[in-house]
Design a protein around this motif. Structure first.
Motif, PDB file in Angstrom:
ATOM      1  N   ALA A   1      -9.108   4.436  -6.215  1.00 19.71           N
ATOM      2  CA  ALA A   1      -8.174   4.000  -7.249  1.00 19.71           C
ATOM      3  C   ALA A   1      -6.737   4.058  -6.736  1.00 19.71           C
ATOM      4  CB  ALA A   1      -8.324   4.883  -8.491  1.00 19.71           C
ATOM      5  N   ALA A   2      -5.863   3.218  -7.340  1.00 21.51           N
ATOM      6  CA  ALA A   2      -4.472   3.126  -6.896  1.00 21.51           C
ATOM      7  C   ALA A   2      -3.517   3.209  -8.080  1.00 21.51           C
ATOM      8  CB  ALA A   2      -4.249   1.819  -6.150  1.00 21.51           C
ATOM      9  N   ASP A   3      -2.407   3.925  -7.872  1.00 20.50           N
ATOM     10  CA  ASP A   3      -1.401   4.148  -8.916  1.00 20.50           C
ATOM     11  C   ASP A   3      -0.018   3.940  -8.300  1.00 20.50           C
ATOM     12  OD1 ASP A   3      -0.328   7.114 -10.787  1.00 20.50           O
ATOM     13  OD2 ASP A   3       0.107   4.984 -11.078  1.00 20.50           O
ATOM     14  N   LEU A   4       0.703   2.901  -8.775  1.00 19.20           N
ATOM     15  CA  LEU A   4       2.010   2.574  -8.233  1.00 19.20           C
ATOM     16  C   LEU A   4       2.998   3.717  -8.438  1.00 19.20           C
ATOM     17  CD1 LEU A   4       3.898   0.441  -6.965  1.00 19.20           C
ATOM     18  CD2 LEU A   4       4.359  -0.372  -9.298  1.00 19.20           C
ATOM     19  N   TRP A   5       3.575   4.202  -7.336  1.00 13.31           N
ATOM     20  CA  TRP A   5       4.531   5.321  -7.346  1.00 13.31           C
ATOM     21  C   TRP A   5       3.991   6.525  -8.128  1.00 13.31           C
ATOM     22  CZ3 TRP A   5       7.447   4.072  -3.596  1.00 13.31           C
ATOM     23  CH2 TRP A   5       8.068   2.829  -3.472  1.00 13.31           C
ATOM     24  N   GLY A   6       2.699   6.698  -8.089  1.00 13.39           N
ATOM     25  CA  GLY A   6       2.060   7.729  -8.885  1.00 13.39           C
ATOM     26  C   GLY A   6       2.433   9.144  -8.479  1.00 13.39           C
ATOM     27  N   ALA A   7       2.351  10.024  -9.454  1.00 10.76           N
ATOM     28  CA  ALA A   7       2.663  11.439  -9.223  1.00 10.76           C
ATOM     29  C   ALA A   7       1.494  12.188  -8.613  1.00 10.76           C
ATOM     30  CB  ALA A   7       3.073  12.094 -10.536  1.00 10.76           C
ATOM     31  N   GLY A   8       0.339  11.532  -8.544  1.00  7.72           N
ATOM     32  CA  GLY A   8      -0.821  12.207  -7.976  1.00  7.72           C
ATOM     33  C   GLY A   8      -1.547  13.050  -8.995  1.00  7.72           C
ATOM     34  N   THR A   9      -1.922  12.419 -10.097  1.00  3.89           N
ATOM     35  CA  THR A   9      -2.604  13.137 -11.171  1.00  3.89           C
ATOM     36  C   THR A   9      -4.110  12.988 -11.052  1.00  3.89           C
ATOM     37  OG1 THR A   9      -2.767  11.336 -12.754  1.00  3.89           O
ATOM     38  CG2 THR A   9      -0.646  12.471 -12.614  1.00  3.89           C
ATOM     39  N   SER A  10      -4.803  13.694 -11.911  1.00  2.00           N
ATOM     40  CA  SER A  10      -6.262  13.624 -11.961  1.00  2.00           C
ATOM     41  C   SER A  10      -6.755  12.775 -13.131  1.00  2.00           C
ATOM     42  CB  SER A  10      -6.836  15.032 -12.064  1.00  2.00           C
ATOM     43  OG  SER A  10      -6.381  15.654 -13.252  1.00  2.00           O
ATOM     44  N   ARG A  11      -5.839  12.099 -13.801  1.00  2.74           N
ATOM     45  CA  ARG A  11      -6.202  11.356 -15.006  1.00  2.74           C
ATOM     46  C   ARG A  11      -6.554   9.905 -14.685  1.00  2.74           C
ATOM     47  NH1 ARG A  11      -1.668  12.112 -19.372  1.00  2.74           N
ATOM     48  NH2 ARG A  11      -0.546  10.869 -17.825  1.00  2.74           N
ATOM     49  N   LEU A  12      -7.706   9.476 -15.153  1.00  2.00           N
ATOM     50  CA  LEU A  12      -8.170   8.113 -14.902  1.00  2.00           C
ATOM     51  C   LEU A  12      -7.154   7.080 -15.399  1.00  2.00           C
ATOM     52  CD1 LEU A  12     -10.940   9.808 -15.015  1.00  2.00           C
ATOM     53  CD2 LEU A  12     -11.962   7.618 -15.598  1.00  2.00           C
ATOM     54  N   GLN A  13      -6.577   7.327 -16.541  1.00  5.57           N
ATOM     55  CA  GLN A  13      -5.728   6.314 -17.167  1.00  5.57           C
ATOM     56  C   GLN A  13      -4.439   6.081 -16.394  1.00  5.57           C
ATOM     57  OE1 GLN A  13      -6.734   9.239 -18.456  1.00  5.57           O
ATOM     58  NE2 GLN A  13      -5.289  10.049 -19.972  1.00  5.57           N
TER      59      GLN A  13
ATOM     60  N   PHE B   1       0.811  -1.219   0.000  1.00  7.89           N
ATOM     61  CA  PHE B   1       0.000   0.000   0.000  1.00  7.89           C
ATOM     62  C   PHE B   1       0.846   1.271   0.000  1.00  7.89           C
ATOM     63  CE2 PHE B   1      -3.955   2.122   0.462  1.00  7.89           C
ATOM     64  CZ  PHE B   1      -3.776   3.175   1.352  1.00  7.89           C
ATOM     65  N   GLY B   2       1.901   1.280   0.768  1.00  9.64           N
ATOM     66  CA  GLY B   2       2.719   2.482   0.911  1.00  9.64           C
ATOM     67  C   GLY B   2       3.373   2.933  -0.383  1.00  9.64           C
ATOM     68  N   ARG B   3       3.396   2.085  -1.402  1.00 17.37           N
ATOM     69  CA  ARG B   3       4.000   2.421  -2.691  1.00 17.37           C
ATOM     70  C   ARG B   3       3.002   3.042  -3.662  1.00 17.37           C
ATOM     71  NH1 ARG B   3       7.464  -3.147  -3.851  1.00 17.37           N
ATOM     72  NH2 ARG B   3       8.796  -3.011  -1.995  1.00 17.37           N
ATOM     73  N   TYR B   4       1.756   3.108  -3.254  1.00 16.83           N
ATOM     74  CA  TYR B   4       0.709   3.538  -4.167  1.00 16.83           C
ATOM     75  C   TYR B   4       0.149   4.916  -3.821  1.00 16.83           C
ATOM     76  CZ  TYR B   4       0.471  -0.958  -6.474  1.00 16.83           C
ATOM     77  OH  TYR B   4       0.768  -2.059  -7.216  1.00 16.83           O
ATOM     78  N   THR B   5       0.071   5.755  -4.823  1.00 16.36           N
ATOM     79  CA  THR B   5      -0.738   6.960  -4.730  1.00 16.36           C
ATOM     80  C   THR B   5      -2.196   6.533  -4.828  1.00 16.36           C
ATOM     81  OG1 THR B   5       0.900   8.509  -5.559  1.00 16.36           O
ATOM     82  CG2 THR B   5      -1.406   9.021  -6.008  1.00 16.36           C
ATOM     83  N   MET B   6      -3.022   7.078  -3.942  1.00 18.32           N
ATOM     84  CA  MET B   6      -4.428   6.697  -3.891  1.00 18.32           C
ATOM     85  C   MET B   6      -5.288   7.897  -4.265  1.00 18.32           C
ATOM     86  SD  MET B   6      -4.142   3.583  -3.055  1.00 18.32           S
ATOM     87  CE  MET B   6      -5.885   3.189  -2.816  1.00 18.32           C
ATOM     88  N   ALA B   7      -6.447   7.592  -4.832  1.00 15.96           N
ATOM     89  CA  ALA B   7      -7.324   8.676  -5.273  1.00 15.96           C
ATOM     90  C   ALA B   7      -8.784   8.266  -5.152  1.00 15.96           C
ATOM     91  CB  ALA B   7      -7.017   9.042  -6.724  1.00 15.96           C
ATOM     92  N   TRP B   8      -9.621   9.280  -5.156  1.00 16.12           N
ATOM     93  CA  TRP B   8     -11.062   9.100  -5.253  1.00 16.12           C
ATOM     94  C   TRP B   8     -11.558   9.774  -6.529  1.00 16.12           C
ATOM     95  CZ3 TRP B   8     -14.005   6.112  -2.091  1.00 16.12           C
ATOM     96  CH2 TRP B   8     -13.453   5.721  -0.861  1.00 16.12           C
ATOM     97  N   PHE B   9     -12.418   9.061  -7.234  1.00 11.67           N
ATOM     98  CA  PHE B   9     -13.116   9.583  -8.393  1.00 11.67           C
ATOM     99  C   PHE B   9     -14.607   9.387  -8.150  1.00 11.67           C
ATOM    100  CE2 PHE B   9      -9.786  10.254 -11.628  1.00 11.67           C
ATOM    101  CZ  PHE B   9      -8.711   9.669 -10.987  1.00 11.67           C
ATOM    102  N   ARG B  10     -15.413  10.042  -8.963  1.00  9.83           N
ATOM    103  CA  ARG B  10     -16.858   9.846  -8.846  1.00  9.83           C
ATOM    104  C   ARG B  10     -17.508   9.913 -10.204  1.00  9.83           C
ATOM    105  NH1 ARG B  10     -18.511  15.480  -5.685  1.00  9.83           N
ATOM    106  NH2 ARG B  10     -18.176  16.925  -7.426  1.00  9.83           N
ATOM    107  N   GLN B  11     -18.646   9.235 -10.309  1.00  8.38           N
ATOM    108  CA  GLN B  11     -19.384   9.209 -11.566  1.00  8.38           C
ATOM    109  C   GLN B  11     -20.866   9.332 -11.289  1.00  8.38           C
ATOM    110  OE1 GLN B  11     -18.518   5.794 -14.023  1.00  8.38           O
ATOM    111  NE2 GLN B  11     -19.222   6.853 -15.847  1.00  8.38           N
TER     112      GLN B  11
END
Length: 124
Positions: free
Chosen positions: A97-109, A29-39
């Motif tokens: 959502a989770a992104d490995l070593w992510g920069a913390g973007t707003s892009r779904l992809q 978990f500590g390696r992942y940038t985490m985010a919330w999205f909504r639809q």
């Protein structure tokens, strides 16, 4: 197998508060940038907030800035979204959502893993 499981959604009146939580398993978990999205129904999935893997940097959509707060607990593998002063336009299915070593973007992809979502409904 990576799993993200959201909880905490529900029905609330305008001006009320909810706290969403997402529990992650099957990843470091500590390696992942985490985010919330909504639809919302009939609309695209939109960015809400993100918190970097280091835990220090957060980014919010303009529509929720000052009302929502994202936080994480690396010991519990959880990321939360505290939502205050809720409005009817906040009604949506909320995804973690989770992104490995992510920069913390707003892009779904940019996000590799997604939960199934938790419904938030704000009545007027």
């Amino acid at each position: 197998q990576v799993q993200l499981v959201e909880s905490g959604g529900g029905l609330v009146q305008t001006g009320g508060s909810l706290r969403l939580s997402c529990v992650a398993s099957g990843l470091t978990f500590g390696r992942y940038t985490m985010a919330w999205f909504r639809q919302a129904p009939g609309k695209e999935r939109d960015f809400v907030a993100t918190i970097r893997w280091g835990g220090g940097r957060t980014v919010y959509a303009d529509s929720v800035k000052g009302r929502f707060t994202i936080s994480r607990d690396n010991a519990k593998n959880t990321v939360d979204l505290q939502m205050n002063v809720l409005k009817p336009e906040d009604t949506a299915l909320y995804y973690c959502a989770a992104d490995l070593w992510g920069a913390g973007t707003s892009r779904l992809q940019d996000y590799e893993y997604w939960g199934q979502g938790t419904q938030v409904t704000v009545s007027s």
